[in-house]
Design a protein around this motif. Sequence first.
Motif, mmCIF file in Angstrom:
data_model
loop_
_atom_site.group_PDB
_atom_site.id
_atom_site.type_symbol
_atom_site.label_atom_id
_atom_site.label_comp_id
_atom_site.label_asym_id
_atom_site.label_seq_id
_atom_site.Cartn_x
_atom_site.Cartn_y
_atom_site.Cartn_z
ATOM 1 N N LEU A 11 0.782 -1.246 -0.153
ATOM 2 C CA LEU A 11 0.024 -0.266 0.000
ATOM 3 C C LEU A 11 0.775 1.259 0.104
ATOM 4 N N SER A 12 1.987 1.240 0.494
ATOM 5 C CA SER A 12 2.640 2.474 0.588
ATOM 6 C C SER A 12 3.528 2.660 -0.644
ATOM 7 N N ALA A 13 3.968 1.514 -1.245
ATOM 8 C CA ALA A 13 4.424 1.724 -2.814
ATOM 9 C C ALA A 13 3.194 2.342 -3.825
ATOM 10 N N GLN A 14 2.139 1.760 -3.677
ATOM 11 C CA GLN A 14 0.921 2.240 -4.558
ATOM 12 C C GLN A 14 0.660 3.712 -4.110
ATOM 13 N N ALA A 15 0.694 4.018 -2.775
ATOM 14 C CA ALA A 15 0.431 5.410 -2.331
ATOM 15 C C ALA A 15 1.452 6.370 -3.007
ATOM 16 N N ALA A 16 2.644 5.750 -3.197
ATOM 17 C CA ALA A 16 3.669 6.597 -3.608
ATOM 18 C C ALA A 16 3.868 6.803 -5.212
ATOM 19 N N GLY A 17 3.013 6.011 -5.909
ATOM 20 C CA GLY A 17 3.138 5.861 -7.290
ATOM 21 C C GLY A 17 4.347 4.934 -7.903
ATOM 22 N N TYR A 18 4.384 3.990 -6.900
ATOM 23 C CA TYR A 18 5.713 3.025 -7.288
ATOM 24 C C TYR A 18 6.904 3.412 -7.747
ATOM 25 N N PRO A 19 7.412 4.389 -6.838
ATOM 26 C CA PRO A 19 8.825 4.928 -7.222
ATOM 27 C C PRO A 19 9.951 4.210 -7.672
ATOM 28 N N ALA A 20 10.165 2.915 -6.972
ATOM 29 C CA ALA A 20 11.200 2.264 -6.957
ATOM 30 C C ALA A 20 11.395 1.746 -8.425
ATOM 31 N N LYS A 21 10.387 1.783 -9.212
ATOM 32 C CA LYS A 21 10.368 1.339 -10.369
ATOM 33 C C LYS A 21 11.001 2.405 -11.320
ATOM 34 N N LYS A 22 11.146 3.662 -10.736
ATOM 35 C CA LYS A 22 11.729 4.572 -11.706
ATOM 36 C C LYS A 22 13.206 5.147 -11.260
ATOM 37 N N LEU A 23 13.525 4.397 -10.546
ATOM 38 C CA LEU A 23 15.034 4.517 -9.970
ATOM 39 C C LEU A 23 16.172 3.117 -10.102
ATOM 40 N N ARG A 24 17.437 3.458 -10.083
ATOM 41 C CA ARG A 24 18.232 2.392 -10.243
ATOM 42 C C ARG A 24 18.694 2.150 -8.621
ATOM 43 N N ILE A 25 18.728 1.005 -8.227
ATOM 44 C CA ILE A 25 18.955 0.956 -6.936
ATOM 45 C C ILE A 25 19.944 -0.033 -6.797
ATOM 46 N N ILE A 26 20.853 0.200 -5.576
ATOM 47 C CA ILE A 26 21.948 -0.882 -5.334
ATOM 48 C C ILE A 26 22.003 -1.198 -4.089
ATOM 49 N N ALA A 27 21.716 -2.504 -3.709
ATOM 50 C CA ALA A 27 21.635 -2.709 -2.268
ATOM 51 C C ALA A 27 22.801 -3.304 -1.586
ATOM 52 N N VAL A 28 22.813 -3.001 -0.369
ATOM 53 C CA VAL A 28 24.127 -3.480 0.231
ATOM 54 C C VAL A 28 23.408 -4.273 1.450
ATOM 55 N N THR A 29 23.947 -5.557 1.640
ATOM 56 C CA THR A 29 23.740 -6.603 2.687
ATOM 57 C C THR A 29 24.961 -6.973 3.364
ATOM 58 N N GLY A 30 24.685 -7.653 4.439
ATOM 59 C CA GLY A 30 26.022 -8.418 5.093
ATOM 60 C C GLY A 30 26.016 -8.061 6.717
ATOM 61 N N THR A 31 26.606 -8.775 7.409
ATOM 62 C CA THR A 31 26.651 -8.526 8.698
ATOM 63 C C THR A 31 27.519 -7.276 9.077
#
Length: 483
Positions: free
Chosen positions: A85-105
């Motif tokens: 619902l948060s994505a929908q209310a914001a207009g699915y902005p993640a689809k309009k950006l290039r995203i790099i994720a970092v995970t690890g301990t």
Amino acid sequence: MKKNMFKFFPVSAHTDHIMPGGTFVCIKGYKLNGIDFIPQALEYGARTIVIEKSQEVPSDMLMLIKSAQAQVVYVDDARAALADLSAQAAGYPAKKLRIIAVTGTKGKTTSAFLLRHMLKKAGYSVAMLSTVHNSIAKFTHKDTLTCRSGYALNNQIDTSQYGECHVNEEIFPSELTTAQPDYVHQFLKTCVDKGVEWVVLEVAAQAFSLERVRGIFFDAAIYTNFTPEHGEFYPTLKEYAQAKARILEHLKPDAPLIFNADNQAVAQSVGFYSSAIGVTKNDLTNRPYPESIMGVYNLWNIHMAALCLARVLPQYSAEHYQQLVMDFAGVPGRLEKYVLKNGACVYIDYAHSSAAVAAVLSALREKTDHLIVVNGCGGDRDKTKRPLMGCDSAAWGDLVFITSDNPRSEDPMAIITDMLAGIPPAHMYKVVVEVDREKAIRAACAQASPSSIIALLGKGPDEYVIIKGVKYPFSEKTIIANL
């Protein structure tokens, strides 16, 4: 640093952020149940109440909702609904950006800051969501192509001119490694509105488990390492590893995943992925690196960040991107250096696990013959790491102050006793117990000679202490500055 970007969200799971006509998602947490806060949500103007089907709602609460002319929506998973619902209310902005994720301990924050720095230097508008703070840097150079490609001469990058390409970077406070979905999607929407091209996102294991990044897919990712941590949340290491491995579910088709191939747990979790690129210690280059970066573990962070960008922005090689860190100022609360009046150096670091403590202290040990350690463990967190952190502190330090660090609901002395249990009797002669952290810091600095190094571990950039549910101001930087 600016105040929080947002006060109200169109969709939220916290009544503090409810806006008139908004949606309140009732999440049953580990201590509180969102259903109990429906009256406040209605008072603040919520007109849609989202409730998990498995939850029992008192009849008087349903009548209250009806009298407020609000509607009830039942869902299978409230956390998933909050994200959707948060994505929908914001207009699915993640689809309009290039995203790099970092995970690890460990290494997530430094890697995120390095990626942000390299992208800025390469001339890109970049935002970051991290443990330390969140930021948006808008690219402002009038000639984007000139700034991005004109400085690559003779197979080198002239880094001296990149500073002209960015102005007025906005910095915002951060409360979690990975924020809740209501915040994340509004932040991403702001990025879209401001013309941001790249977003660097720290992703904790809990962010996968609690659906905070549900519906967000990554153009690239880095998996720094895996060591025991978060025993208070994951009963077994296997469950913790499985949560981290969920990063594979969030990669776009053929998106590169740069991972630490020398870490067996990481290699087993993600090494089979077709676009995974393993990095070993033999791959680390001996290029010069800034004084703000020390320790072999940070060479890993630099190399993996550079390799990641070389894959998604191949106009420069990994070596070129590495060169861009020469003026990297470091990360707040990560080996952050201060010098006392007598010349002794103080390093403030966020290390709060056995592996992190050992990595930081081994790096500092090489720089001094007198290493003083001030360390404590947080309350209401993984208890199994306490004796290990005590042991590591005493193994590397010449003088060790065991003290308090965010006891939360626990007795500080009980936490200290757990840490002392891991220190071998042969090392107890160099251990001092001081529950009051400020007194411990002052005592440690008083024992320092000009060649000493004092390591303040655990709090890092945090400028508060939590005691019995109350957050009090506490700044190690201020204490050091006033010595």
